[in-house]
Design a protein around this motif. Structure first.
Motif, PDB file in Angstrom:
ATOM      1  N   PRO A 142       0.792  -1.241   0.000  1.00  0.00           N
ATOM      2  CA  PRO A 142       0.000   0.000   0.000  1.00  0.00           C
ATOM      3  C   PRO A 142       0.820   1.285   0.000  1.00  0.00           C
ATOM      4  N   GLU A 143       1.911   1.329   0.745  1.00  0.00           N
ATOM      5  CA  GLU A 143       2.685   2.564   0.870  1.00  0.00           C
ATOM      6  C   GLU A 143       3.352   2.958  -0.452  1.00  0.00           C
ATOM      7  N   ARG A 144       3.506   2.015  -1.354  1.00  0.00           N
ATOM      8  CA  ARG A 144       4.205   2.294  -2.618  1.00  0.00           C
ATOM      9  C   ARG A 144       3.298   2.176  -3.842  1.00  0.00           C
ATOM     10  N   PHE A 145       2.023   1.848  -3.665  1.00  0.00           N
ATOM     11  CA  PHE A 145       1.171   1.598  -4.833  1.00  0.00           C
ATOM     12  C   PHE A 145       0.746   2.898  -5.516  1.00  0.00           C
ATOM     13  N   ALA A 146       0.059   3.774  -4.780  1.00  0.00           N
ATOM     14  CA  ALA A 146      -0.378   5.055  -5.350  1.00  0.00           C
ATOM     15  C   ALA A 146      -0.784   5.997  -4.222  1.00  0.00           C
ATOM     16  N   GLY A 173       3.866   7.997   0.636  1.00  0.00           N
ATOM     17  CA  GLY A 173       2.495   8.452   0.795  1.00  0.00           C
ATOM     18  C   GLY A 173       1.425   7.584   0.150  1.00  0.00           C
ATOM     19  N   GLY A 174       1.777   6.391  -0.283  1.00  0.00           N
ATOM     20  CA  GLY A 174       0.762   5.508  -0.844  1.00  0.00           C
ATOM     21  C   GLY A 174      -0.329   5.211   0.175  1.00  0.00           C
ATOM     22  N   ASP A 175      -1.569   5.004  -0.299  1.00  0.00           N
ATOM     23  CA  ASP A 175      -2.677   4.809   0.642  1.00  0.00           C
ATOM     24  C   ASP A 175      -3.828   4.046  -0.022  1.00  0.00           C
ATOM     25  N   LEU A 176      -4.875   3.818   0.740  1.00  0.00           N
ATOM     26  CA  LEU A 176      -6.024   3.076   0.228  1.00  0.00           C
ATOM     27  C   LEU A 176      -6.794   3.861  -0.820  1.00  0.00           C
ATOM     28  N   VAL A 179      -5.399   3.023  -4.064  1.00  0.00           N
ATOM     29  CA  VAL A 179      -5.882   1.741  -4.572  1.00  0.00           C
ATOM     30  C   VAL A 179      -7.272   1.907  -5.182  1.00  0.00           C
ATOM     31  N   LEU A 180      -8.129   2.608  -4.458  1.00  0.00           N
ATOM     32  CA  LEU A 180      -9.491   2.837  -4.935  1.00  0.00           C
ATOM     33  C   LEU A 180      -9.490   3.534  -6.300  1.00  0.00           C
ATOM     34  N   ASP A 181      -8.593   4.502  -6.446  1.00  0.00           N
ATOM     35  CA  ASP A 181      -8.521   5.266  -7.696  1.00  0.00           C
ATOM     36  C   ASP A 181      -8.112   4.405  -8.889  1.00  0.00           C
ATOM     37  N   HIS A 182      -7.450   3.280  -8.621  1.00  0.00           N
ATOM     38  CA  HIS A 182      -6.895   2.477  -9.720  1.00  0.00           C
ATOM     39  C   HIS A 182      -7.542   1.100  -9.863  1.00  0.00           C
ATOM     40  N   LEU A 183      -8.687   0.899  -9.235  1.00  0.00           N
ATOM     41  CA  LEU A 183      -9.351  -0.402  -9.356  1.00  0.00           C
ATOM     42  C   LEU A 183      -9.725  -0.711 -10.809  1.00  0.00           C
ATOM     43  N   ASP A 184     -10.152   0.290 -11.543  1.00  0.00           N
ATOM     44  CA  ASP A 184     -10.496   0.048 -12.953  1.00  0.00           C
ATOM     45  C   ASP A 184      -9.274  -0.361 -13.762  1.00  0.00           C
ATOM     46  N   ASP A 185      -8.124   0.236 -13.457  1.00  0.00           N
ATOM     47  CA  ASP A 185      -6.888  -0.134 -14.154  1.00  0.00           C
ATOM     48  C   ASP A 185      -6.520  -1.585 -13.862  1.00  0.00           C
ATOM     49  N   ALA A 233     -14.158  -3.342  -4.931  1.00  0.00           N
ATOM     50  CA  ALA A 233     -13.460  -4.488  -5.521  1.00  0.00           C
ATOM     51  C   ALA A 233     -14.440  -5.621  -5.809  1.00  0.00           C
ATOM     52  N   HIS A 234     -15.331  -5.871  -4.862  1.00  0.00           N
ATOM     53  CA  HIS A 234     -16.330  -6.930  -5.042  1.00  0.00           C
ATOM     54  C   HIS A 234     -17.251  -6.632  -6.226  1.00  0.00           C
ATOM     55  N   LYS A 235     -17.582  -5.350  -6.425  1.00  0.00           N
ATOM     56  CA  LYS A 235     -18.424  -4.977  -7.573  1.00  0.00           C
ATOM     57  C   LYS A 235     -17.753  -5.340  -8.892  1.00  0.00           C
ATOM     58  N   ARG A 236     -16.409  -5.374  -8.871  1.00  0.00           N
ATOM     59  CA  ARG A 236     -15.638  -5.695 -10.075  1.00  0.00           C
ATOM     60  C   ARG A 236     -15.242  -7.169 -10.128  1.00  0.00           C
TER      61      ARG A 236
END
Length: 269
Positions: A142-146, A173-176, A179-185, A233-236
């Motif tokens: 998480p800290e390095r994802f986005a 500064g990576g955070d949840l 992750v939420l912002d990039h679920l579509d990616d 995530a579950h919706k996807r």
């Protein structure tokens, strides 16, 4: 043959109980050192002289080892086995539970040379949920994802820079929210499962030194935000799995500090 490189343990990943009648075994040998491996196996209570012989397959190679595997059938939910190994140098040995011996038909009859699995217990069996077998996992640190929310960045967070080489103590500064912002990616990549490194409160960037298992780390967000990540995530069609690391924690945790304070009287001793 490098005898010291021969390795097998029944009570480990070298011996995986598949179901009540099958067990998959693995043998380690030195890389490029062995030409053929034959496993001799039979029920624990039958004489080794009646054992069945089955050639093992070289399943893979690492930097220093080759790995041989085979699945054995045991009708009575138990098994014993030993390894006949033929080296590239022409050496021929039996590798058993207690020793390595020069090969002979007589040695194959010695019960003491056989590894034994007393019983194929339910708890030891590999029981993989059906959905897991087709899941495409994406591991998220998480800290390095986005960095989706700069308001929760640690004070010492560094700016994102593709040319930077991250240090083990660095924060970005990576955070949840990232992750939420990039679920579509992730969905476009074909990902169907998210595996999170620890998200609980901790002082490090990796969060394996957990302080509180009941809190999402403030630098990542909060429980409501994590719930939103899971629901989206579950919706996807994505599963979510947490690395909970309950077998260790950080020295700032309540449990550890209680031991520091109360010593022998601590309820966590």
């Amino acid at each position: 043959m490098q005898l010291a490189a021969l390795k097998h343990r029944t009570e480990s990943e070298d011996c995986s109980v598949i179901d009540h009648s099958h067990v998959k075994i693995r043998l380690h040998t030195a890389k490029g050192d062995v030409k053929k491996v034959i496993v001799h196996y039979i029920d624990n209570y039958l004489p080794p002289a009646d054992a069945t012989a089955l050639e093992m397959k070289k399943a893979g190679s690492g930097q220093v080892s080759d790995y041989w595997t085979v699945t054995l059938t045991a009708p009575y939910h138990r098994i014993k086995y030993t390894f006949e190994i033929i080296g590239e140098d022409g050496s021929h040995v039996i590798f058993g539970d207690r020793s390595v011996e020069n090969f002979s038909d007589e040695k194959l009859k010695e019960d003491g040379l056989y590894f034994k699995v007393p019983y194929f217990h339910d708890i030891d069996q590999i029981k993989t949920p059906a959905w897991l077998k087709d899941t495409v996992w994406y591991q998220i640190f998480p800290e390095r994802f986005a960095n989706g929310d700069k308001n929760n960045d640690p004070a010492n967070a560094k700016a994102w820079n593709p040319d930077d080489h991250p240090g083990r103590e660095d924060f970005y500064g990576g955070d949840l929210q990232g992750v939420l912002d990039h679920l579509d990616d992730l969905q476009k990549l074909g990902v169907t499962g998210l595996y999170f490194c620890p998200i609980f409160k901790a002082s490090s960037n990796h969060k394996y030194d957990t302080i509180d298992y009941l809190q999402v780390d403030p630098a990542f967000g909060d429980k409501d935000l994590f719930a939103k990540v899971v629901n989206e995530a579950h919706k996807r069609g994505m599963k979510v799995m947490l690395d909970a690391v309950f077998n260790h924690l950080g020295d700032q945790s309540m449990q550890w500090q209680d031991v520091v304070k109360n010593g022998e009287k601590s309820r966590f001793k």
